[in-house]
Design a protein around this motif. Structure first.
Motif, PDB file in Angstrom:
ATOM      1  N   PHE A   1       0.845  -1.179   0.000  1.00 33.75           N
ATOM      2  CA  PHE A   1       0.000   0.000   0.000  1.00 33.75           C
ATOM      3  C   PHE A   1       0.889   1.240   0.000  1.00 33.75           C
ATOM      4  O   PHE A   1       2.106   1.152  -0.035  1.00 33.75           O
ATOM      5  N   GLY A   2       0.255   2.392   0.095  1.00 33.53           N
ATOM      6  CA  GLY A   2       1.003   3.647   0.182  1.00 33.53           C
ATOM      7  C   GLY A   2       1.233   4.036   1.620  1.00 33.53           C
ATOM      8  O   GLY A   2       0.736   5.073   2.068  1.00 33.53           O
ATOM      9  N   ASP A   3       1.967   3.222   2.374  1.00 31.13           N
ATOM     10  CA  ASP A   3       2.053   3.435   3.818  1.00 31.13           C
ATOM     11  C   ASP A   3       3.483   3.457   4.335  1.00 31.13           C
ATOM     12  O   ASP A   3       3.723   3.191   5.513  1.00 31.13           O
ATOM     13  N   VAL A   4       4.460   3.785   3.489  1.00 35.71           N
ATOM     14  CA  VAL A   4       5.823   3.963   3.993  1.00 35.71           C
ATOM     15  C   VAL A   4       5.840   5.232   4.839  1.00 35.71           C
ATOM     16  O   VAL A   4       5.385   6.285   4.386  1.00 35.71           O
ATOM     17  N   ASP A   5       6.345   5.136   6.080  1.00 34.82           N
ATOM     18  CA  ASP A   5       6.370   6.338   6.914  1.00 34.82           C
ATOM     19  C   ASP A   5       7.763   6.639   7.438  1.00 34.82           C
ATOM     20  O   ASP A   5       8.459   7.498   6.942  1.00 34.82           O
ATOM     21  N   THR A   6       8.209   5.882   8.437  1.00 39.27           N
ATOM     22  CA  THR A   6       9.552   6.049   8.986  1.00 39.27           C
ATOM     23  C   THR A   6      10.346   4.783   8.707  1.00 39.27           C
ATOM     24  O   THR A   6       9.895   3.679   9.002  1.00 39.27           O
TER      25      THR A   6
END
Length: 782
Positions: free
Chosen positions: A132-137
């Motif tokens: 998904f589009g969930d790369v954060d840290t």
């Protein structure tokens, strides 16, 4: 044993000998349509004194890959990604690894979604999921060459592959939340090939505290590969341009800044120049010296101040070093493109008396009285030119009017989308079902028409219905040549009615003119591929991958009508209509804010007059009275004078004044008080102690030398009496004691707690006694 200087010199010669060979060079193949990572990798490697080449087409290099110590491959993220396929490129890269080469390869889809090639097998990566589009840290992993790295992520973020290891490969990067692996390293024994594969973009990493920087990562990857930097006596380079960035604020002075580094062995003195161009014309040049910079040292260079123009301007900013005899000119120059955007989180809507016609054509003159904001997606490298999308907003007391001019979208395709969120009360929370009165409205083109939905947002769910009574229009207009959208959102408080089969009754904005609502907007163009061409706030997160709603919204501050400030005296609550001579009564009135904006300060004055003249005048101050709120104003007690004739009449009048209140017809209210007959027994038995708390207006007011205040306590109380200035700072404490019931008075000489004279101006005296709290305004005129 050899002297220490000989050993150091011998090592240096060995390094020089190694670095002179072509095998220490790098090659960057930037196949990403957005070129997000390639230039960033090149800049960081140049800044660490590595030498190499950059290309967007690897084909001319296929016969000379063995000349490079390491190859960096940037495949990109959907929808700008490059898909590897069997053929000469894959064959040549595979042969390069078989010969002991080293490859770093990144791509959001290449590991789990795209069909694997022979090259992928060298990385020993198991692509688990399309993601998904969930790369954060992104977190470096203990025990690896990335240990200690912590970096935020703001790169392309669509369908990011989840990774796992095969064989003896090991994880070097993992996403923090949700947890999954997104970086794998592998080495096929001593002297053989090495690989690093990631599903995030190097260029999307945000520099944090060392070692969480792109420069550290590029250098440490080269170290893992065993590639050494070039070592020269004379070598200085521009490491980064830290100001201006890729976007900058309009008409706001800034200091252009750059980081330079001495990458050579000798201590050097050199000049650094910054040049700013606009449309090919140089508009700014400044040169600053760097004196005696030691080897391996960095210095920030601050240039003279520069002010960019308004929104819509773009500038090319170039910084270069000037060192005579510099042996590595490739890292001497760095440039960025800086475009001017308003990136604040607030939009102030203009109040209008000219509502637009909601027909999808933003006719000339129809939106000139609206607030306009460029909401182009400034973080998308393919669309970072201003003017891709403009947002217009204005309001009256009935509606919020929104216009969107999608300049970069020349045709209307299926599922073109305008997406808006409203947090009606701007509290940062969604209500609990079954009362979904806030949410998002969206227009999605479908076939020959459009489909409008209202999604009611709850803390635990999203629910979509067609809204009722919402004016909207959208199409590519002949007049403008591009997509335009117009909406009218009603401002209304609706009843809590459950949804029906064909309409959702909460589809309105639960707010009024002058209110502040949470707001978010996005524009999606479907052709040639789904692309978010604009959103606001421009520096908020991308909508890609959301379940329901944005993590943070901006503020839409609705314009106020001309009569925004309007206070009213709505009732005279005490004393009663009949009063007795020599008797004491409460004096109270109710004041209400019937306008649209908060009234910061209201002054109320109460007078009681008879045929013989004024017998009572007192003042009260009301602070921060919100729209629709009312408050009871208690004045000090009034004792009916015994000297007036028993057939007299009193006229009680309360009048208010408030800044900006131009509707004065309701600012005053009067009533007649009649005199009753009171027996001698009642007069004698009446208590002489106060019946209520009160704080009188200071006298004289204004004053210069001193003033006196009286106050009353109906019961034993802990009393605090303090003076504050208009900024809320405490000036002096006049009383802080436990006092018995009774009447009291005090004087203030206008001095602060240290005995110093206070300046002329407005001050506030605040009395607290138990639950009683009251404020009087005092004015000093020195």
């Amino acid at each position: 044993m050899l002297p220490k200087w000989i050993i150091i010199f011998s090592v240096a010669l060995a390094i020089l000998a190694h670095s002179d060979s072509s095998s220490a060079r790098f090659l960057i193949w930037d196949a990403d349509g957005n070129t997000n990572s390639g230039p960033a990798i090149r800049t960081t490697l140049y800044g660490a004194s590595y030498e190499g080449d950059y290309t967007t087409d690897i084909n001319p290099y296929l016969d000379s890959l063995s000349n490079y110590c390491a190859i960096f491959i940037c495949l990109g993220v959907y929808d700008q990604n490059y898909v590897l396929a069997p053929g000469p490129i894959v064959d040549s890269l595979s042969a390069y690894l078989n010969g002991g080469g080293k490859i770093y390869m990144e791509g959001g889809d290449t590991w789990a979604y795209d069909t694997p090639t022979a090259l992928h097998g060298y990385f020993n990566i198991n692509g688990l999921d399309d993601g998904f589009g969930d790369v954060d840290t992104i977190l470096g992993q203990p025990g690896t060459f990335t240990e200690g790295m912590i970096s935020g992520y703001s790169g392309d973020n669509h369908f990011m592959d989840r990774l796992d290891t095969l064989g003896s490969a090991y994880v070097v990067f993992a996403n923090d939340s949700p947890p999954y692996n997104n970086g794998i390293a592998y080495e096929d024994g001593p002297g053989s090939y090495k690989t690093v594969g990631t599903s995030f973009e190097f260029g999307g990493l945000e520099d944090g505290a060392p070692p969480g920087t792109k420069a550290f990562l590029a250098d440490t990857i080269m170290g893992f590969f065993g590639c050494l930097p070039a070592i020269y006596n004379l070598n200085v380079g521009v490491i980064s341009i830290t100001s201006p960035w890729s976007w900058t604020l309009p008409n706001t002075p800034l200091l252009p800044r750059a980081q330079v580094k001495n990458l050579g062995i000798d201590t050097v003195t050199f000049d650094v120049t910054c040049v700013i161009d606009s449309l090919g014309d140089t508009i700014y040049t400044d040169t600053q010296p760097v004196v005696d910079l030691p080897s391996d040292s960095m210095q920030q260079v601050n240039f003279v101040s520069w002010t960019p123009a308004g929104v819509g301007n773009c500038y090319n900013v170039t910084v270069y070093t000037q060192l005579a005899g510099d042996q590595m000119p490739a890292n001497d120059t760095l440039d960025v493109t800086a475009c001017v955007f308003d990136t604040t989180w607030d939009i102030v809507s203009e109040y209008t008396s000219n509502p637009p016609i909601i027909d999808g054509f933003m006719a000339p003159g129809e939106w000139t009285d609206a607030t306009r904001r460029d909401v182009s997606n400034i973080f998308d490298k393919t669309l970072n030119n201003p003017g891709c999308v403009y947002f217009y907003v204005k309001n009256d007391t009935d509606n919020i009017y929104i216009g969107v001019d999608a300049v970069s979208d020349s045709t209307e395709e299926d599922y073109d989308l305008i997406w808006t969120y409203f947090d009606d009360n701007n509290d940062g929370a969604w209500p609990i079902w079954p009362l979904p009165i806030e949410g998002d409205f969206s227009i999605a083109n479908k076939g020959s028409g459009d489909s409008v939905y209202f999604s009611a947002l709850n803390w635990d769910s999203c629910n979509a219905w067609p809204p009722c009574s919402l004016q909207r229009a959208d199409f590519a207009t002949i007049n403008s040549g591009h997509m335009q959208y117009e909406w009218a959102f009603p401002l209304i408080l609706v009843e809590e009615i459950p949804p029906t089969a064909d309409c959702y009754h909460f589809a309105a904005i639960q707010a009024f003119a002058c209110d502040t609502v949470g707001f978010w907007l996005a524009v999606l163009n479907q052709n040639p591929s789904p692309t978010w061409i604009g959103w606001w706030p421009t520096n908020a997160e991308s909508p890609e991958g959301w379940a329901c709603a944005p993590g943070r919204m901006g503020r839409l501050i609705l314009g106020c009508p001309p009569n925004q400030y309007d206070g009213s005296v709505v009732s005279l609550d005490a004393p009663p209509d009949t009063v007795c001579l020599d008797s004491t009564y409460d004096v109270k009135a109710t004041v209400k804010n019937v306008g649209y904006a908060t009234l910061d300060s209201i002054e109320a004055v109460c007078t009681i007059d008879t045929t013989g003249g004024n017998v009572y005048t007192e003042y009260g101050i009301i602070l921060n009275l919100g729209r629709g709120e009312d408050t009871l104003v208690p004045f000090i007690l009034w004792t009916v004078p015994s000297s007036v004739p028993s057939d007299s009449l009193f006229i009680m009048t309360v009048t208010i004044t408030a800044t900006g209140d131009t509707l004065t017809a309701n600012n005053s209210l009067s009533k007649t008080l009649y005199i009753c007959t009171v027996g001698i027994e009642e007069r004698l038995t009446r208590s002489r102690l106060p019946k209520v708390f009160r704080l009188s207006q200071n006298k004289p007011n204004p004053f210069s030398l001193s003033t006196t205040v009286t106050y009353a306590l109906p019961k034993r109380s802990a009393v605090s009496m303090k003076v504050f200035d208009v900024a809320g700072n405490e000036v002096r404490t006049l009383v802080k004691d436990l006092l018995e019931p009774g009447f009291y008075s005090l004087s203030w000489d206008g001095r602060d707690a240290r005995g110093g004279a206070t300046a002329s101006g407005v001050y506030f005296l605040r009395m607290e006694a138990g639950t009683f709290k009251y404020v009087r305004k005092m004015v000093i005129l020195n």
